[in-house]
Design an enzyme around this catalytic site. Structure first.
Site, PDB file in Angstrom:
ATOM      1  N   ARG A  77      79.007 -32.090  12.459  1.00 23.44           N
ATOM      2  CA  ARG A  77      79.878 -33.175  12.893  1.00 23.44           C
ATOM      3  C   ARG A  77      81.206 -32.637  13.431  1.00 23.44           C
ATOM      4  O   ARG A  77      81.605 -31.525  13.134  1.00 23.44           O
ATOM      5  CB  ARG A  77      80.121 -34.148  11.743  1.00 23.44           C
TER       6      ARG A  77
ATOM      7  N   LYS B 163      76.729 -40.885  10.011  1.00 23.08           N
ATOM      8  CA  LYS B 163      78.057 -41.055   9.435  1.00 23.08           C
ATOM      9  C   LYS B 163      78.806 -42.220  10.067  1.00 23.08           C
ATOM     10  O   LYS B 163      79.656 -42.851   9.438  1.00 23.08           O
ATOM     11  CB  LYS B 163      78.872 -39.767   9.590  1.00 23.08           C
TER      12      LYS B 163
ATOM     13  N   HIS C  92      80.071 -42.747  -1.461  1.00 22.65           N
ATOM     14  CA  HIS C  92      79.456 -41.527  -0.937  1.00 22.65           C
ATOM     15  C   HIS C  92      78.820 -40.827  -2.133  1.00 22.65           C
ATOM     16  O   HIS C  92      79.429 -39.972  -2.779  1.00 22.65           O
ATOM     17  CB  HIS C  92      80.511 -40.645  -0.269  1.00 22.65           C
TER      18      HIS C  92
ATOM     19  N   SER D 196      79.351 -33.311   1.274  1.00 23.57           N
ATOM     20  CA  SER D 196      78.117 -32.745   1.817  1.00 23.57           C
ATOM     21  C   SER D 196      77.922 -31.321   1.314  1.00 23.57           C
ATOM     22  O   SER D 196      78.863 -30.524   1.273  1.00 23.57           O
ATOM     23  CB  SER D 196      78.171 -32.741   3.348  1.00 23.57           C
TER      24      SER D 196
ATOM     25  N   LYS E  26      74.080 -33.436  -4.101  1.00 25.11           N
ATOM     26  CA  LYS E  26      73.701 -34.828  -4.372  1.00 25.11           C
ATOM     27  C   LYS E  26      72.200 -35.057  -4.173  1.00 25.11           C
ATOM     28  O   LYS E  26      71.535 -35.687  -4.999  1.00 25.11           O
ATOM     29  CB  LYS E  26      74.492 -35.781  -3.458  1.00 25.11           C
ATOM     30  N   THR E  27      71.693 -34.580  -3.043  1.00 23.70           N
ATOM     31  CA  THR E  27      70.277 -34.796  -2.730  1.00 23.70           C
ATOM     32  C   THR E  27      69.380 -34.112  -3.758  1.00 23.70           C
ATOM     33  O   THR E  27      68.428 -34.710  -4.273  1.00 23.70           O
ATOM     34  CB  THR E  27      69.961 -34.274  -1.321  1.00 23.70           C
TER      35      THR E  27
ATOM     36  N   ASP F 294      72.523 -40.295  -0.513  1.00 29.73           N
ATOM     37  CA  ASP F 294      73.830 -40.032   0.098  1.00 29.73           C
ATOM     38  C   ASP F 294      74.771 -41.225   0.193  1.00 29.73           C
ATOM     39  O   ASP F 294      75.964 -41.068  -0.015  1.00 29.73           O
ATOM     40  CB  ASP F 294      73.630 -39.450   1.499  1.00 29.73           C
TER      41      ASP F 294
ATOM     42  N   ARG G 227      68.936 -28.992   8.962  1.00 30.12           N
ATOM     43  CA  ARG G 227      68.631 -30.294   8.342  1.00 30.12           C
ATOM     44  C   ARG G 227      67.154 -30.635   8.522  1.00 30.12           C
ATOM     45  O   ARG G 227      66.564 -30.302   9.532  1.00 30.12           O
ATOM     46  CB  ARG G 227      69.468 -31.401   9.004  1.00 30.12           C
TER      47      ARG G 227
END
Length: 341
Positions: free
Chosen positions: A77, A220, A239, A257, A261-262, A276, A341
Site C-alpha cells: 500500500r 483497505k 482492525h 498487518s 492476527k490471521t 482482519d 499475499r
C-alpha cells in the site's frame, strides 16, 4: 437494454445468465460508458481466470490451482498517497493528520475524470457488486469497476458475494470504487505528491485509485469507508481478527498487518469469524469481509494448515515466486517482496 458493442465469442455449450445493471444508471453514476466496452458483470471464477491468463502478461496458474499474478511496481500500500475529500458535511467527523490527508473537491474531480477517461479507453471492464459487512442491518453495497480480471477476482473473494436473488434486487450501490490503477495521477494536480492517488469522497460515495495496481488498496479502502460509517450507526469498527468457541465465546486479536492476527484466528479448534476487519454491534461481532488476504511469506502446511489449504482454485497469489516447470510456489522467496499475499 442495449447490447455491448464488443461481443465475446461464446463456447458452443455455454449458457449465459448474466446480471446487467442498467447502463444508463451506471453512466449517470460514474461516467463509465458501459455500452462501448465488453462488460463483465459479476463474472465467474473461470471467466476471470481465462481473461487474466489471456490479457494480463505474467499471469499463470500454480500447481495448487491458484491464479498467480503481479501487482506491478507497487507491491504494497501507499499510505502517503491516501486522501479524503475535505468538504462541509464530513470535515468535523474526520481526524485529519498524516493518516487522513485532506484533498479538495476540485482535485478529486480531476482524478475522477482521469480515471473515467482511462477506463473508457479499455476494451473490457469488470464490475463486481458485493457487500461489506455480514450483518444485513449494517452491511453496505460496494460496486467495484476495474480493468484487470485479477482485481475483480480479488474483490469477488474479499467482499461478500450476493446470492442470485440479492443480485437481482441489488439496485444502486452505496459506494463505488473506480480502479484505474494502471494509469498515473497527474503529479501537478493540487494535493498530489506522486503519480499514485487513493482518494475517497464520502458525499459522492466514490473511491478513485490511480497509479497503483496493488489490490490491497481496494480492501483497505472498504475498511476506511466502514471505519467512517459504522461509528455513526452506533457500531464499533475493529482492525482485528476474530474466532468463536463451541460455547459461543468470541475472541478478538488486535494488531497491525503482519503481527499474527490471521495465524492466531485460524485455530482448527475454533470457528473462524474473520482474519482482519470486524464490527462489534449490540448483537454481536461480524466480519466486514468475505475472504482472507493473508501474508504468505514462509507459509507452510505444517505451520498454518488452514491458510495453506485455502490456496486452491479460485484463490489469488500475488507477487509470489514459483518454479516455472512444476508451478510450485517458493513461499520462502522474497525476491519480489516480503509482502507476498
Amino acid at each position: 437494454m442495449p447490447h455491448n458493442h464488443h461481443n465475446q465469442q461464446a463456447h458452443p455449450g455455454a449458457h449465459h445468465r448474466i446480471y446487467h445493471p442498467d447502463p444508463e444508471v451506471l453512466y449517470h453514476d460514474s461516467g463509465i460508458d458501459y455500452n462501448h466496452v465488453e462488460m463483465n458483470r459479476n463474472a465467474s471464477v473461470a471467466k476471470l481466470y481465462e481473461d487474466a491468463l489471456r490479457y494480463e502478461p505474467g499471469t499463470i496458474i500454480s500447481s495448487a490451482g491458484a491464479l498467480v499474478t503481479s501487482s506491478g511496481k507497487k507491491t504494497g500500500r501507499s499510505p502517503k498517497d491516501k486522501r479524503i475529500v475535505d468538504e462541509p458535511s464530513t470535515t468535523e467527523d474526520i481526524w485529519w493528520g498524516p493518516v487522513n490527508t485532506k484533498l479538495s473537491e476540485h482535485a478529486f474531480l480531476i482524478n475522477h475524470e482521469r480515471a473515467v477517461d482511462y477506463l473508457n479507453t479499455r476494451e473490457r471492464l469488470y464490475v463486481f457488486d458485493g457487500f461489506a459487512g455480514w450483518d444485513p442491518k449494517y452491511r453496505i453495497k460496494i460496486r467495484v469497476v476495474c480493468a484487470r480480471a485479477y482485481h475483480c477476482l480479488f474483490m469477488r473473494n474479499m467482499l461478500i458475494r450476493p446470492t442470485p436473488e440479492e443480485l437481482e434486487h441489488y439496485g444502486e450501490p452505496d459506494f463505488t470504487i473506480l480502479n484505474a490503477g494502471a494509469f498515473p495521477a497527474n503529479r501537478y494536480t493540487t494535493g498530489m505528491t506522486s503519480t499514485t492517488s487513493v482518494a475517497i469522497n464520502f458525499p459522492r460515495r466514490e473511491m478513485i485509485i490511480l497509479g497503483t495496481e496493488y489490490a490491497g488498496e481496494m480492501k483497505k479502502g472498504v475498511f476506511t469507508i466502514m471505519h467512517y460509517l459504522m461509528p455513526k450507526a452506533g457500531v464499533l469498527s475493529l482492525h482485528s481478527s476474530a474466532n468463536q468457541g463451541d460455547d459461543g465465546d468470541v475472541t478478538l486479536f488486535f494488531g497491525l498487518s503482519g503481527t499474527g492476527k490471521t495465524t492466531l484466528s485460524a485455530d482448527p479448534g475454533r470457528h473462524l469469524i474473520g482474519d482482519d476487519e470486524h464490527c462489534w454491534s449490540d448483537t454481536g461481532v461480524f466480519n466486514i469481509e468475505g475472504g482472507c488476504y493473508a501474508k504468505c511469506i514462509d507459509l507452510s502446511a505444517e505451520k498454518e494448515p488452514e491458510i495453506f489449504a485455502a490456496i486452491r482454485y479460485g484463490a489469488v497469489l500475488e507477487n509470489v515466486v514459483l518454479d516455472e516447470d512444476t508451478r510450485q510456489v517458493h513461499y520462502e522467496d522474497h525476491t519480489i517482496t516480503e509482502n507476498t499475499r
